[in-house]
Design an enzyme around this catalytic site. Sequence first.
Site, PDB file in Angstrom:
ATOM      1  N   LYS A 289     -28.206  24.035 -22.394  1.00 60.06           N
ATOM      2  CA  LYS A 289     -27.073  23.135 -22.224  1.00 60.06           C
ATOM      3  C   LYS A 289     -27.189  21.988 -23.226  1.00 60.06           C
ATOM      4  O   LYS A 289     -28.265  21.454 -23.451  1.00 60.06           O
ATOM      5  CB  LYS A 289     -27.026  22.582 -20.809  1.00 60.06           C
ATOM      6  CG  LYS A 289     -26.604  23.574 -19.759  1.00 60.06           C
ATOM      7  CD  LYS A 289     -26.499  22.941 -18.380  1.00 60.06           C
ATOM      8  CE  LYS A 289     -25.303  22.024 -18.275  1.00 60.06           C
ATOM      9  NZ  LYS A 289     -25.095  21.520 -16.895  1.00 60.06           N
ATOM     10  N   GLU A 375     -21.515  27.695   0.242  1.00 61.96           N
ATOM     11  CA  GLU A 375     -20.926  26.873   1.297  1.00 61.96           C
ATOM     12  C   GLU A 375     -20.891  27.583   2.639  1.00 61.96           C
ATOM     13  O   GLU A 375     -21.042  26.933   3.688  1.00 61.96           O
ATOM     14  CB  GLU A 375     -19.518  26.440   0.888  1.00 61.96           C
ATOM     15  CG  GLU A 375     -19.458  25.394  -0.205  1.00 61.96           C
ATOM     16  CD  GLU A 375     -19.594  25.985  -1.593  1.00 61.96           C
ATOM     17  OE1 GLU A 375     -19.624  25.202  -2.567  1.00 61.96           O
ATOM     18  OE2 GLU A 375     -19.671  27.228  -1.721  1.00 61.96           O
ATOM     19  N   ARG A 403     -14.138  27.624   0.907  1.00 59.39           N
ATOM     20  CA  ARG A 403     -14.896  28.871   0.857  1.00 59.39           C
ATOM     21  C   ARG A 403     -15.526  29.208   2.201  1.00 59.39           C
ATOM     22  O   ARG A 403     -15.841  30.368   2.472  1.00 59.39           O
ATOM     23  CB  ARG A 403     -16.015  28.764  -0.180  1.00 59.39           C
ATOM     24  CG  ARG A 403     -15.588  28.576  -1.615  1.00 59.39           C
ATOM     25  CD  ARG A 403     -16.836  28.610  -2.500  1.00 59.39           C
ATOM     26  NE  ARG A 403     -16.514  28.376  -3.897  1.00 59.39           N
ATOM     27  CZ  ARG A 403     -17.109  27.461  -4.657  1.00 59.39           C
ATOM     28  NH1 ARG A 403     -18.060  26.709  -4.136  1.00 59.39           N
ATOM     29  NH2 ARG A 403     -16.774  27.304  -5.911  1.00 59.39           N
TER      30      ARG A 403
END
Length: 645
Positions: A289, A375, A403
Amino acid sequence: MTKPDGRRPDTPLLDTVTTPVDLRRLQPVQLRQLADELRAEMIDAVSVTGGHLGAGLGVVELTVALHYVFDTPDDKLIWDVGHQAYPHKILTGRRDRIRTLRQGGGLSGFTRRAESDYDPFGAAHSSTSISAALGFATASRLSGKPGKAIAVIGDGAMSAGMAYEAMNNAHSAGNRLIVILNDNDMSIAPPVGALSAYLARLISSGTFISVREGLRKIARRMPRPLHIAARKADEFARGLATGGTLFEELGFYYVGPVDGHNLDHLLPVLENVRDATEGPILVHVVTKKGKGYAPAEAADDKYHGVVKFDVITGTQAKAPPGPPSYTKVFAQALVDEATRDDKIVAITAAMPSGTGLDLFEKSFPDRTFDVGIAEQHAVTFAAGLAAQGYRPFCAIYSTFLQRAYDQVVHDVAIQNLPVRFGIDRAGLVGADGATHAGSFDIAYLATLPNMVVMAAADESELVHMVHTMALHDSGPIAVRYPRGSGVGLALPETPQRLEIGKGRIVREGKKIALLSLGTRLGEAEAAAAKLDAMGLSTTVADMRFAKPLDLDLVRKLAANHELLITIEEGAIGGFGAHVLTIASDEGLTDAGLKIRTLRLPDVFQDHDKPEAQYAEAHLDAEGIVEAALTALRHNSVKVSGIARA
């Protein structure tokens, strides 16, 4: 990079590329220069617009290689989440608009089907790419059309069960499905170097695959025990060399790891995979990243998402000093509660900093649980804790809690377990747009028996509500609060326990009653002042609770006012709908009472500045005044500066 004099970077090769068709005319030796120019262009653009930086920088070479090797858009390239797709947008005909990212009328910060044929599938939530790519690949196979489907998924997204559900069914797509696992955290990758690159090229080569397939055909003619033993030996040998046993068990042909920044390694592997007859195939690519921009490489967490920044120094623009964010207020209030109560635990789904629970973790590391992008698990895990007498707080963005709705219903509400939900990013979210707007939580939670749903009008109220949640053991309870900063109120030194289902009057009037739920309270008070100035005496109530409703307060306001207007930063079916239902059940409108509901419009609102979004939704003071005047049949044109066409 932007030059010291402020001019944009020189990008002579990138200037010749408008679409991947132009890219594929280049020679492989030119791609290194193109990638460097693409990285510089992205950095310069995001320094102007803000947005996601680190993830996009990490996939510059991969983006170039994918568009060079595959025949996009006929081959479908699907980016998981989509926040890393800025280089992809630059290469696919949108460079001239790249400095409109996340601005009203500009490009989305994520992939979006309406923007380009090169965005076959829109995404801004995690872990959807493999399922979608499987759908594309299977449709192509069924219709007899050519083309591959390539899913690019980050290693963090692999913590979601949906990714494995898709992989478990991927065999139906055959060699039309390719998954690129972008391992940008070195979390599952052994060291990448010349040996691993050689192994990746070897096992992805047509010769190796064809020989292996021939041996497999011979093995299938063997007695079953020998066939199984041969298959296991093959998987073990390749898994030992490459580390891909898990993916092999899920039915993928594993290739990697490959250095995702080395085009000399990437190109031959991707070409081999493109031409392979066996599949589905997973290519394990290791990236970093923030690659190529020193500040982002040094602090990838701080440069994951950025505001405008100085390209030379990396210094991000600082907002002027102001009130703390609602997220920070929630987190600090929860720390204070946990200091008093050792049964309080906190749960996040891969968003510790986004929800403020990184602050909680510093004080209570053993009582903080980051379950990854899961979740559903987070909610049921919390339910198990609650069943054992603990007081779990699930801090989850409104749009991500969607979700886990089945778990909220089945595992929490039906069993009436006291799980506490801190619902961050409730309401509109500005530049992140519809995919991250918390539009639906009032409707999807307040419809559930046993559920208590609160909305904080300001940061002081949020502290009281966190305290109320901590003490509420008789069932599930939620508080919603928005993105951004508070209104500047002093935080209470001693929080109060609010009476469940009771609102408060903040301004007395006689003709119009504004029933506000949440942080639109300030706009309701401003609207009341305008209406009062017109001779229309107006009451303002902070209702506090979407469920249970303060029925006594609703009845009182209905009896003493000509017009009730409900105000909420949520979709149709929420607080206003509950008020209308009560009014209908009790015949409150029989005596001529008028009721109007102000809520988010029944559309997915595009990204824009928050004030523009509120104006569009008529949830600012002017919109509230206009609604009142229209309901009372006043001529709104006469009110200068108030009415809108």
